[in-house]
Structures are given as C-alpha cells and as structure tokens.
Design an enzyme around this catalytic site. Structure first.
Site, PDB file in Angstrom:
ATOM      1  N   ASP A 124       0.711  -1.062  -0.018  1.00 36.26           N
ATOM      2  CA  ASP A 124      -0.008   0.062   0.123  1.00 36.26           C
ATOM      3  C   ASP A 124       1.112   1.193   0.174  1.00 36.26           C
ATOM      4  O   ASP A 124       0.494   2.237  -0.591  1.00 36.26           O
ATOM      5  CB  ASP A 124      -0.926  -0.048   1.265  1.00 36.26           C
ATOM      6  CG  ASP A 124      -1.975  -0.978   1.122  1.00 36.26           C
ATOM      7  OD1 ASP A 124      -2.225  -1.377  -0.080  1.00 36.26           O
ATOM      8  OD2 ASP A 124      -2.748  -1.441   2.180  1.00 36.26           O
ATOM      9  N   CYS A 125       1.879   1.051   0.857  1.00 33.12           N
ATOM     10  CA  CYS A 125       2.712   2.421   0.811  1.00 33.12           C
ATOM     11  C   CYS A 125       3.791   2.431  -0.395  1.00 33.12           C
ATOM     12  O   CYS A 125       4.335   3.549  -0.583  1.00 33.12           O
ATOM     13  CB  CYS A 125       3.442   2.749   2.228  1.00 33.12           C
ATOM     14  SG  CYS A 125       4.140   1.109   2.750  1.00 33.12           S
TER      15      CYS A 125
END
Ligand code: SF4
Ligand code: SF4
Lengths: 130, 502
Positions: free
Chosen positions: B129-130
């Site tokens: 996600d990051c």
C-alpha cells in the site's frame, strides 16, 4: 626474427619447412605449429639477416608469410603492474624494472596465449586483435 | 622517551612533522637507532594494493515516484542485496553478472561508478500500500546516488600464503594460474609495506583510525572477518565514501577460471609514539615468512611445500627441490608504494587527522573452520559396488563381450595380483576393431593413466575430477590399488537428480 607461415595442405603433404631449410641453408627453429587436415600454421624463428631469402622461398612454395613484431600489446591504462604474467610466460617475456614497473620484451614471444588468458586486468592482447 | 598524539598533530599543523613510508623505516632505524628514530620520525605510512574479494558498497538510490520498495536489485545485471530498507542495497565485489558471467561483476559495477560511467539500475517489488510500484529501470551516475559507501568486511590481510601446484595439470585458482609440477609460485601482499605487518599488536590500528581507501580518505571500522592475528593473519574492516575514490586505486579484475574480484588500494598512517612502534615499523621483507601451499591438494588442510620470506618471493625466484622457480605477484607493489606515498602527502598536508583507536582490535584471536553438522556425501555413499573388471592379459574379444552385456562402458583392467593397471572403454575397443594392427590383448589398448577416487573422497571432489578430465567414470580404489567400486556420471545423475553435475 619470427615469422608466421600459413600453408594449405590440400595440394599434398609436402614437408615445406624442411624443404626451405634444404634449399636456403638457413636453420629454422619451429617454435609452435598447428596443423590439421586442410591447413597448417607454424611460428618459426630465423636469424635476422635471412628473412628475405626464407620469405621468398616459402612464398614460392605456396605459403603465406607474415613477420611478427611486438606481437603482445600492453594496455598501459589497464595494467596495474601486478606481475601475474611474469611466472606463467614460458619465454620470460615479462619482468619488472627496478621501480616495479612491468617491462615487456615481446621479441621472444611465441604467441602461446597464456598471458592474455590470465591477466586479471585484461590488459594484454595480441596485436591487431585487441 | 614517549611522544603524544597531540604533539604529532601539532608538528603536522606547524609543518614540522617528519613523515616517512614503511619502506624507508628499516634504514632509518639502522642509522639512528631506535631512540633516534623515535625522536626523528613522527608518522609512518603503509600501503597495499591487491585483490580483496571481500569488498562491497552500500548504495542509497533515493525514492522514485510512485515509490517502490526494491526487493530485488540489479546493477548492470549484477544482483545487489536488496533485503534492507526500501531503496538501499549492498553490492558485493565477487557477484557475477547474470548475463556476462565472470567477465563482469560487482567489482566492475563499482569501478564503472567510480570512473564516471552510467550504470543501469533494475529493481523488482511485490508492491505494498505504501510502495505500490513493482518495477523500475533507470540509468544512474555515481553523483545521482544519495550515498555510495564502500564497506569492505575483510581487507588488508597481514600476509598471505604463497601458492604452487604439485599435480601434473594446470590449475586456475584465486591465486592465479598455477603451472603443473610446481612450475611457478604466486603470492600476494606488499610485505614490509602492509599496514598490519607494521603494527601486529594492533596498538595504533583500531576502530576509528584514518585510512586511505581506493584513493579516498576513509576509516578503519574494526577487525575484519576471518581476523586471525594469533597466527599472523589479521584483517581489517574498512570504509570510505566511493564518491571520493579514484580508478587508479580501485580496479575490477577477473581471475581466469575463478571469477571476479576487486583490487583495492589501502593504507594506514601510524603515529610513532614509542619505541615499540619504531620496532614494529622497522619490519623487513626478510622477517615476514609464509608457507608455499600446494593447491594441488583439494582439501582445507593443504600441505605446505616450504617456508619462504617476502624477500625471496619478491626476488623473482624461489628455490624448491633444488630448482629455481619463478614467482609472480598478484598484488602490485608499485601501486602499494603509491598508496604509501600519497598517504604521506595527505598526512603532511593535514588532509587526514591522525587519531588513536577508539576501540582496540583483539590481537590474540584465531579464526576457526566451519562447523559442519551435516556431512556432505562421500563416494562410498553412491558408488557402484558391483565391479566388472578384466585382466590385462585377456583378449580384446573378452573385453568386448563383457562390455556388450551392457552393464558398463568402462572396464578397469587389473594385473595378476588384482591391482588396477589401466582402463578400457567401449571407444577403445571400437578403435581396436577398426584399426586391428597388432593389438590382441587388453594391455595393448588400455589407457594406462587412470584417474581414480577413494571411498572417503567427497563427491564434489570426484565430480571436479570427472569434469576436469572430461571423463564419465572413476574407479574407486582402496589403499592397495584394488578396485572396490565404480563411480559413474550415471550414479551421480540417478541419486541427485543431476544436481551434482553442471
Ligand atoms: S598480469 Fe596484466 S595487469 Fe598484471 S602486470 Fe601483467 S599485464 Fe599488467
Ligand atoms: S603469448 Fe605466451 S610466450 Fe607470448 S608473452 Fe604471452 S605467455 Fe609469453
């Protein structure tokens, strides 16, 4: 002085170098020879003054002749003067000067190719094939 | 008399310091005596330039947009270790390129960076996600990296055993090409200029002291891996900023038949504070003794052929068994000298601030071999115990019959007492049939030079023999040269799914 002699064997297996020795009376030292069924190549060493007569007779017998000069070439920008080439050369072509710089005495080279293969810096090549 | 490091620093600042290289020191001590040399000399510089496989560098590439957590990283197709933070990697000098094999490796990536060439970075990620991005390819110059910090786990070996080869075939090793029948000796190291050799008790060399590394001002981190000073084989871990390095003192190299390595220039300045330092920096090549190790023996405890000093090695010839054998250095003494001379100028100019160790290096340790809990396979584990052999006086016909039964392509040949004297293969028989000549007996056509193995030999060594001699079977012999088994490529293939053959 050293000559590279190349001859075709398609025309028969004539002892071409022996013939040149007989005809010219020059003593030829064969330092390396590679002969297969269709072609032969020999590296020969002859006294300096006899180059022309030997060359001429070899050509007449159908061989092609090339004079070898400073055959091993050193890329000074790659060489680090390690000396790995010194002990593996059968002809003692390499040595150090008093400042530990590599000196190449190419006249003695018989083109065995060992030094080219082992130089860790890939600084050595055969002239014309670099 | 003793001097303090502050006094020496002050002299350097005032331009009054006497800085010499370790090469000059023996003569100075001879002339002035130890006390005189202590008064006269303030700093001794050392240097070495040679192959140091255990070298590498940490890189920080900076973040891309969208960002990627680089899990696998390649630089010019050489894999770097990416199992550290998102855009960090460590490249090791000996890592081979996936496309160019031994002709290009981690050392070449480092040299290319230092020489100002562009290097292609390729990285893969599983995406998070990051860090959503999964791939990246980009060209980088050294100046584009946030950091390029060389950290070499093991450099500056105090001395190194010389190498020779007693077998009858040429060997390609990390000690260079070793000619058969001890046709040459190779060695490495700068002898009297070597940093640790000038401070074997590690009184001046330790964590935090300044160093010259590949042309950059760097630092000693501490003891190196495999540090073994008790036996005279101490090592150092060193670091410096790659952005300040010069290709004159950092060179990628390929040891033919072995692989890629990095030639590293390393030097350490030693402040002369007391008589002990004077004494240790007066070391001469004659005092530094190593073994000539026989690399023909493929086990860890290779035998020593003789002891030899660096003075003999550097002379170009070493006597062994009554013969003068030519020596080759693999490191460069000329460049080692340049390191020591450059370092001398740096100290005089104040470019390096001298310091004493902030943490001492243990001078008494010794490295031990690997603890192996699982023994690798030995020949006895996989050999064929059923041996079909033939007597040397039997007729070629009977050899052909035995081979025809199809159980083997190799027949060991034995004499009347059962000793191995030769080997015949299907090929030898076919040849004898095509060119009948005078040969009638097995002894007339057998190969007399038989490469053999023993029950206890590790399979890996037997496999090297098969590969090296380009053969497909090895008779297994006991102490009396009796054949007790056969090891064939087939045994290896069956038992290990081919894993043991390339
Ligand atoms: S081996 Fe190569 S690098 Fe070393 S001295 Fe010879 S030419 Fe120079
Ligand atoms: S090619 Fe052979 S003979 Fe010629 S210099 Fe190299 S090692 Fe010596």
């Amino acid at each position: 002085m050293k000559l590279i002699v190349t001859f075709s064997r398609k025309t028969g297996k004539k002892p071409i170098i022996a013939q040149v020795v007989r005809d010219t009376g020059v003593l030829i030292n064969v330092e390396r020879a590679q002969i297969d069924s269709s072609e032969g190549e020999a590296l020969i060493d002859i006294p300096d003054g006899s180059c022309n007569v030997v060359k001429q007779r070899l050509s007449e017998l159908g061989a092609s002749v090339r004079v070898l000069e400073d055959v091993i070439s050193l890329d000074e920008s790659r060489c680090v003067d390690c000396g790995a080439c010194i002990s593996i050369c059968p002809q003692e072509v390499f040595s150090f000067d008093e400042d530990w710089k590599l000196v190449v005495n190419g006249d003695r080279c018989v083109l065995c190719g060992r030094c080219i293969e082992i130089c860790p810096q890939r600084a050595l090549s055969q002239k014309g094939e670099a | 008399m003793e001097k303090t490091i502050d006094l020496i620093r002050e002299r350097i600042r005032d331009g009054n310091a006497r800085v010499v290289t370790a090469e000059e020191m023996p003569l100075i001590v001879e002339e002035l005596g130890e006390e005189g040399a202590l008064r006269e000399v303030d700093v001794v510089t050392t240097g070495t330039f040679g192959a140091m496989c255990s070298s590498g560098a940490f890189f920080n590439f900076g973040h891309a947009d969208p960002p990627i957590k680089m899990e696998r990283v390649w630089l010019n197709d050489v894999e770097a270790y990416g199992g550290i933070a998102a855009v960090d990697a460590y490249i090791g000098a000996t890592q081979k390129s996936t496309t160019r094999e031994a002709r290009y490796g981690g050392a070449h990536v480092m040299e290319d960076f230092v020489a100002g060439k562009a290097v292609e970075l390729r990285a893969l990620s599983t995406g998070t996600d990051c860090y959503p991005r999964r791939t990246i390819t980009t060209e980088l110059l050294l100046e584009n990296l946030n950091q390029a910090i060389m950290v070499n786990p093991r450099n500056g070996y105090q001395r190194y055993n010389a190498a020779a080869n007693s077998t009858d075939r040429t060997l390609s090793t990390y000690m260079g090409m070793l000619l058969p029948n001890c046709g040459n000796i190779t060695y490495s190291g700068s002898g009297l200029l070597n940093p640790i050799m000038n401070d074997p008790a590690f009184r001046m060399i330790g964590s935090g002291v300044p160093a010259f590394l590949c042309g950059a001002p760097g630092m000693v981190v501490g003891e190196g891996t495999q540090h073994s000073p008790a036996g005279g084989f101490g090592t150092l871990m060193v670091t410096a900023d790659m952005k300040e390095m010069s290709p004159d003192f950092l060179r990628a190299a390929t040891m033919t038949g072995y692989g890629v390595t990095l030639y590293v220039g390393l030097g350490i300045p030693l402040p002369v504070l007391d008589v002990e330092t004077v004494r240790s920096t007066a070391v001469r090549d004659e005092d530094i003794i190593v073994d000539v190790i026989d690399y023909g023996i493929p086990s860890r405890s290779r035998p020593s052929l003789r002891k030899v000093s660096y003075a003999e090695l550097k002379s170009g010839y070493v006597e062994m068994n009554g013969e003068e054998i030519r020596t080759s250095s693999l490191s460069s003494y000329r460049r080692a000298r340049e390191v020591a001379i450059t370092l001398k100028a740096w100290v005089e100019e104040g470019r390096l601030d001298l310091a004493l160790p902030t943490r001492r290096i243990d001078a008494t340790r010794s490295a031990h071999p690997l603890r192996e809990t699982v023994q690798g396979p030995r020949v006895l584990d996989i050999m064929d115990r059923k041996v079909i052999s033939i007597g040397q006086d039997e007729e070629i016909r009977s050899a052909a019959q035995k081979l025809l039964k199809g159980e083997t392509n190799h027949l060991p040949v034995i004499d009347s007492s059962g000793k191995l004297v030769g080997i015949v293969t299907t090929y030898d028989i076919s040849k004898a049939v095509v060119n009948p000549g005078k040969a009638t007996r097995v002894r007339d056509i057998m190969k007399k030079k038989v490469i053999t193995t023993t029950m206890e030999e590790p399979v890996d060594i037997a496999v090297r023999k098969l590969e090296k001699h380009n053969i497909s079977a090895l008779p297994v012999v006991d102490r009396d040269e009796r054949v007790i088994g056969m090891l064939t490529a087939m045994n290896l293939g069956k038992l290990f799914g081919g894993r043991w053959l390339k």
